[in-house]
Write an enzyme that holds these catalytic residues in place. Structure first.
Site, PDB file in Angstrom:
ATOM      1  N   SER A  80      19.192  45.107  86.682  1.00 15.48           N
ATOM      2  CA  SER A  80      19.487  43.731  86.283  1.00 15.48           C
ATOM      3  C   SER A  80      19.372  42.774  87.465  1.00 15.48           C
ATOM      4  O   SER A  80      19.663  43.137  88.602  1.00 15.48           O
ATOM      5  CB  SER A  80      20.916  43.675  85.720  1.00 15.48           C
ATOM      6  OG  SER A  80      21.348  42.340  85.573  1.00 15.48           O
ATOM      7  N   TYR A 123      30.308  45.497  86.580  1.00 14.56           N
ATOM      8  CA  TYR A 123      29.058  45.867  85.889  1.00 14.56           C
ATOM      9  C   TYR A 123      27.885  45.735  86.858  1.00 14.56           C
ATOM     10  O   TYR A 123      27.083  46.667  87.026  1.00 14.56           O
ATOM     11  CB  TYR A 123      28.825  44.970  84.662  1.00 14.56           C
ATOM     12  CG  TYR A 123      27.379  44.958  84.252  1.00 14.56           C
ATOM     13  CD1 TYR A 123      26.553  43.867  84.561  1.00 14.56           C
ATOM     14  CD2 TYR A 123      26.813  46.059  83.624  1.00 14.56           C
ATOM     15  CE1 TYR A 123      25.216  43.880  84.238  1.00 14.56           C
ATOM     16  CE2 TYR A 123      25.470  46.074  83.296  1.00 14.56           C
ATOM     17  CZ  TYR A 123      24.675  44.979  83.608  1.00 14.56           C
ATOM     18  OH  TYR A 123      23.349  44.998  83.294  1.00 14.56           O
ATOM     19  N   LYS A 181      25.149  48.656  88.713  1.00 13.48           N
ATOM     20  CA  LYS A 181      23.677  48.635  88.760  1.00 13.48           C
ATOM     21  C   LYS A 181      23.206  48.795  90.202  1.00 13.48           C
ATOM     22  O   LYS A 181      22.255  49.516  90.489  1.00 13.48           O
ATOM     23  CB  LYS A 181      23.135  47.328  88.162  1.00 13.48           C
ATOM     24  CG  LYS A 181      23.269  47.240  86.655  1.00 13.48           C
ATOM     25  CD  LYS A 181      22.535  48.380  85.950  1.00 13.48           C
ATOM     26  CE  LYS A 181      22.675  48.312  84.449  1.00 13.48           C
ATOM     27  NZ  LYS A 181      22.042  49.480  83.778  1.00 13.48           N
TER      28      LYS A 181
END
Ligand code: WQD
Length: 345
Positions: free
Chosen positions: A128, A153, A157
């Site tokens: 992302s 989050y 990643k």
């Protein structure tokens, strides 16, 4: 004779399901691994209708390494893996970080262990643009500095990309391509698959379509006092079908050509930034729907402006976006109108 099987973890999810359609179109056979923790089983039926083919499903959790081993042993000729399975709600990751660290990291470690056991060497990883935080220079390139993520989050990643890099260095033939998505929006033009509304949408476009459908009272635009032309935040919104095709291009680069890449990272966006207000007005024009919205306070954690430099993917993956913002919003609206029929049937 097809191009062989590709394991798609999280393949019943939003981007996973659209990617399975493109895999089949490209001659691959997807093997979906999904525990349906954030997707619905009817997606499998819709994929079979859409592709006129039987979908191979291994239902289970990537955190269960015995299940994962069984799922891989159940399928021969696996040429590669696309790893989507992860929790991805930014806000929830702040209120429940351990859920995100356990799921997103353990599933990736388990997957690499099984790929190593099975000598499967090609992995496409779903990453992302959130790894860039608020870039100092725009458009953001793959060489732009990685900033401290704004959420657990985003940190999962970043950590997963580090896990993959360390694994590549320690192994003798494993290789991966990490695709850093910008803002995926829209749905397959058939209206059979799209982003499932599980709970109140955090993201802009599903909130817009649900407001237009009368499921939400009003859209709140989170702040119009940013340093942008109309004061609202700028993002790089990419049609989910264009994004899905980028995964095929990445796979082909590894599976179809034996070039010696070990690790590559690509920004997958349109290369163009649009403000929240531009998305709203484009939606109204594309769908002829008047949207009820108000200007509210800024949302904490939002970056002001981010959009991609996509020249690396264009040159090295021979891929570029083909769908406009207007097309994305039209397809999103079409899906919104269909979903009540699909979910209620
Ligand atoms: C876009 C813009 C909001 C909702 C996140 C994750 C990213 C990826 C995509 C998982 C922002 C504004 C939104 C609303 C609004 N997720 N907005 N009203 O935050 O850019 O990216 O989703 O992979 O990792 O960070 O997307 O759609 O939430 O917000 O004004 O009701 O829309 O402030 O400017 P975001 P978003």
């Amino acid at each position: 004779m097809g191009k062989g099987k590709i394991v798609v973890t999280g393949g019943a999810g939003y981007i996973g399901s659209h990617t399975c359609v493109e895999l089949i179109n490209a001659g691959y056979t997807p093997v979906i691994i999904d525990n349906f923790s954030n997707s619905e089983k009817f997606v499998i039926d819709k994929l079979e209708t859409l592709t006129n083919s039987k979908i191979i499903l291994e239902e289970g959790d990537c955190n269960d390494i015995d299940f994962l081993r069984f799922a891989f042993n159940n399928n021969t000729e696996i040429q590669g893996v696309i790893h989507f399975a992860a929790f991805k709600a930014v806000g929830e990751s702040s209120s429940n970080p351990l859920k995100y660290y356990e799921n997103n990291l353990l599933s990736t470690v388990n997957l690499l262990k099984i790929m190593d056991e099975e000598n499967i060497r090609n992995l496409v990883f779903s990453s992302s643009c959130t790894v860039y935080g608020q870039p100092d220079v725009l458009p953001v390139t793959e060489e732009s500095p990685i900033k401290p993520a704004e959420s657990p989050y985003g940190r999962t990643k970043q950590i997963c990309e580090d896990i993959l890099s360390d694994f590549v260095r320690a192994s003798n033939n494993f290789r991966f391509i990490s695709l850093r998505y910008f803002n995926p929006i829209g749905a397959h033009p058939s209206g059979l698959i799209g982003e499932l509304p599980l709970g109140t949408p955090n993201n802009l476009v599903p909130y817009i379509t649900q407001t237009a459908a009368g499921l939400r009272e009003q859209l709140t635009i989170f702040g119009d006092d940013y340093n942008t032309p109309d004061g609202t935040c700028i993002r790089d919104y990419i049609h989910v079908v264009d994004l899905s095709k980028a995964h095929i291009a990445a796979l082909n680069k590894m599976v179809m050509s034996n070039n010696l890449i070990q690790k590559e990272i690509y920004n997958i966006g349109t290369g163009k930034g649009y403000s929240v207000m531009e998305v709203v007005t484009t939606f109204e024009k594309a769908t002829n729907q008047k949207l009820n919205y108000t200007i509210g306070n800024r949302r904490s954690g939002d970056v002001e402006k981010v959009f991609a430099d996509v020249t690396k993917a264009q040159h090295e993956l021979n891929w570029k976006t083909e769908r406009s913002l207007e097309q994305s919003l039209t397809d999103a609206w079409n899906w919104q109108q269909n979903i009540s029929n699909i979910v209620n049937n």
